[in-house]
Design an enzyme around this catalytic site. Sequence first.
Site, short mmCIF file in Angstrom:
data_model
loop_
_atom_site.label_atom_id
_atom_site.label_comp_id
_atom_site.label_asym_id
_atom_site.label_seq_id
_atom_site.Cartn_x
_atom_site.Cartn_y
_atom_site.Cartn_z
N ASP A 148 -0.26 -10.37 9.56
CA ASP A 148 0.74 -9.58 8.84
C ASP A 148 0.18 -8.21 8.49
OD1 ASP A 148 -1.04 -10.59 6.95
OD2 ASP A 148 0.50 -11.36 5.60
N PHE B 245 -0.11 -2.13 -2.90
CA PHE B 245 0.15 -3.57 -2.73
C PHE B 245 1.58 -3.72 -2.23
CE2 PHE B 245 -1.67 -7.69 -3.65
CZ PHE B 245 -0.58 -8.50 -3.42
N ILE B 246 1.71 -4.14 -0.96
CA ILE B 246 3.04 -4.27 -0.37
C ILE B 246 3.44 -5.73 -0.23
CG2 ILE B 246 2.89 -2.03 0.78
CD1 ILE B 246 2.40 -3.52 3.43
N ASP C 107 -6.22 -5.38 6.09
CA ASP C 107 -6.58 -4.63 4.88
C ASP C 107 -8.10 -4.49 4.84
OD1 ASP C 107 -6.76 -3.52 2.34
OD2 ASP C 107 -5.70 -5.12 1.32
N ASP D 210 3.15 -11.51 0.50
CA ASP D 210 3.46 -12.05 -0.82
C ASP D 210 2.51 -11.55 -1.89
OD1 ASP D 210 1.57 -14.89 -1.63
OD2 ASP D 210 1.12 -13.64 0.09
#
Length: 179
Positions: A99, A151-152, A102, A158
């Site tokens: 997803d 923070f997405i 990071d 989630d």
Amino acid sequence: MHPDLEQVLFTEDQLMAEIRALGARLSADYAGRNPLFVCVLKGAVMFMTDLVKHVTVPLEMDFIAISSYGASSKSSGVVRILKDLDRPVEGRDIVIVEDIVDTGLTLAYLKESLQHRRAQSVRVVTLFDKPEGRKVDIQPDYACFQVPNAFIVGYGLDYAERYRNLPFVGILKPSVYIG
């Protein structure tokens, strides 16, 4: 827009357009091959489901669950396999479907593990790339969007198991995860 979000970064239409284009690119790059798409649970499920609909070459799918976040907003740096693959990877072309890339810690661990298992090739597909968050030198082979160091959530991403079902992606208000 959801009340816990500062802003919407990508609409459902924007996500689908990029995913269709990526599916076409993967179809061309894997022509004549039978790749094994490995979905990193839980965050990449929505992305993988939509992506494979647009890949025209024969493929197989498997799932792996790895954790380095828990209920936190920051990676712990400790990577744990919670659910391993059901299929052997030796001699296979592996496409890891993530997803978001990071810190890169989870991805580096997974990629090394699959190479150690003698996969023929290991490439990384991610919906979101967040290079500012990187702690290790690893880059995705394919990325739909580059995102800011925020923070997405949404479309599978989630915070504490919430917001995955949003059909778009937005920046979570810090007041939700701080304090």
